[in-house]
Write an enzyme that holds these catalytic residues in place. Structure first.
Site, PDB file in Angstrom:
ATOM      1  CD  GLU A   1      -4.622   6.496   2.002  1.00 26.98           C
ATOM      2  OE1 GLU A   1      -4.376   5.300   2.269  1.00 26.98           O
ATOM      3  OE2 GLU A   1      -3.723   7.355   1.903  1.00 26.98           O
TER       4      GLU A   1
ATOM      5  CG  HIS B   1      -1.696   1.222   1.472  1.00 24.96           C
ATOM      6  ND1 HIS B   1      -3.019   1.347   1.119  1.00 24.96           N
ATOM      7  CD2 HIS B   1      -1.347   2.406   2.045  1.00 24.96           C
ATOM      8  CE1 HIS B   1      -3.453   2.555   1.454  1.00 24.96           C
ATOM      9  NE2 HIS B   1      -2.460   3.214   2.029  1.00 24.96           N
ATOM     10  CD  GLU B   2       1.877   3.514   3.739  1.00 24.31           C
ATOM     11  OE1 GLU B   2       2.091   4.566   3.091  1.00 24.31           O
ATOM     12  OE2 GLU B   2       0.920   3.387   4.521  1.00 24.31           O
TER      13      GLU B   2
END
Length: 291
Positions: free
Chosen positions: A224, A146-147
């Site tokens: 996100e 995700h990061e």
């Protein structure tokens, strides 16, 4: 993560206010003349100041984030856990087509993780001790994905450009408000502007800056979802859903500190407008639907 985005926004606002004070003190208001405001010159001035604030914030983002959380960058892995972290980030970075970011750990017992940096190939990925203790390797892997997705998508650069645009309009309209207060409300008829202009424009800058955060936060919430998809691609969809579910469970545990946590911050009611992240349940549902 709130620490990353929050620091960026606060640094940006601070830089804008400091520049405005310097401009007023040293009389650099070239957009003010005997006929009032020169709107063309004011817009150019606002553009320069607005993007200066956001670019300085971007360039300082990695250093500021390290200092804020006391992150320790792993150069030589001290144990198997650190070695696994480095290997996982290296593999997923290669899959995402970017240079491996710096990897760091910070001593926070809540589940936190963030990525930051001015450039895709000069970034930082950091995880908290609490994340490593509360999630299994599959879930941590998804968080890393995700990061890294944030880095590969160029989210910090896009955030900077958006912030530069909203800064421009904040500075522009703050000056107009200051001028109106000075000339219309305080009825200053002197050759130049008075103290009312300086005070009113700076206060307007702060208020408009806070309102502008709503726009930036809306973009933050949108990105996100994209980072979740990146995490699903770089790890697996099942791992990404499991990580979000683990985070959701940890937020319900009473022994955890009541603070904004991890890569899953969200708010309720009016505070939702200032949230950097959508609700966890929405993110989980979107991942399931897209499967």
């Amino acid at each position: 993560m709130f620490k990353r985005v929050g620091l960026f926004l606060l640094t940006n606002l601070a830089v804008i206010v400091v520049i405005s004070i310097i401009v007023n003190i040293f009389g650099l208001n070239r957009f003010l003349n005997e006929n009032g405001l020169d709107l063309g010159s004011l817009f150019v001035f606002s553009l320069v100041v607005g993007f200066t604030g956001s670019i300085i914030s971007l360039l300082m983002s990695k250093k500021m984030a390290k200092m804020a959380v006391g992150a320790r960058v792993i150069t030589n892995p001290a144990n198997q856990e650190e070695l696994w972290l480095m290997d996982s980030v290296a593999k997923m970075s290669a899959k995402a087509g970017i240079k491996m970011p710096e990897v760091a750990i910070f001593e926070d017992m809540s589940p936190n993780a963030f990525a930051t940096g001015a450039f895709k190939n000069d970034a930082l990925v950091a995880v908290s001790r609490g994340l490593l203790r509360s999630m299994n390797q599959r879930e941590v892997e998804a968080v890393l994905g995700h990061e890294i997705g944030h880095v590969a998508n160029g989210d910090m650069v896009t955030l900077t450009l958006l912030q530069g645009v909203v800064n421009t309009f904040v500075v522009f309209f703050a000056r107009i408000i200051g001028y109106v207060v000075d000339r219309v409300i305080l009825k200053n008829r002197g050759e130049g502007v008075g103290a009312g202009y300086m005070i009113a424009s700076i206060l307007a800058e702060i208020v408009l800056g806070v309102l502008a955060m709503m726009i930036v936060m809306a973009f933050s919430r949108y990105r996100e979802y994209r980072a979740d998809e990146a995490g699903a691609y770089l790890s697996s969809r099942e791992n990404m859903i499991a990580a979000l579910e683990a985070l959701s469970r940890s937020k319900e545990e009473p022994h955890l500190p009541e603070q904004m946590k991890s890569f899953g911050i969200n708010g309720k009611g009016l505070m939702a407008l200032f949230s950097t992240h959508p609700p966890l349940e929405d993110r989980i549902e979107k991942l399931r639907r897209s499967a």
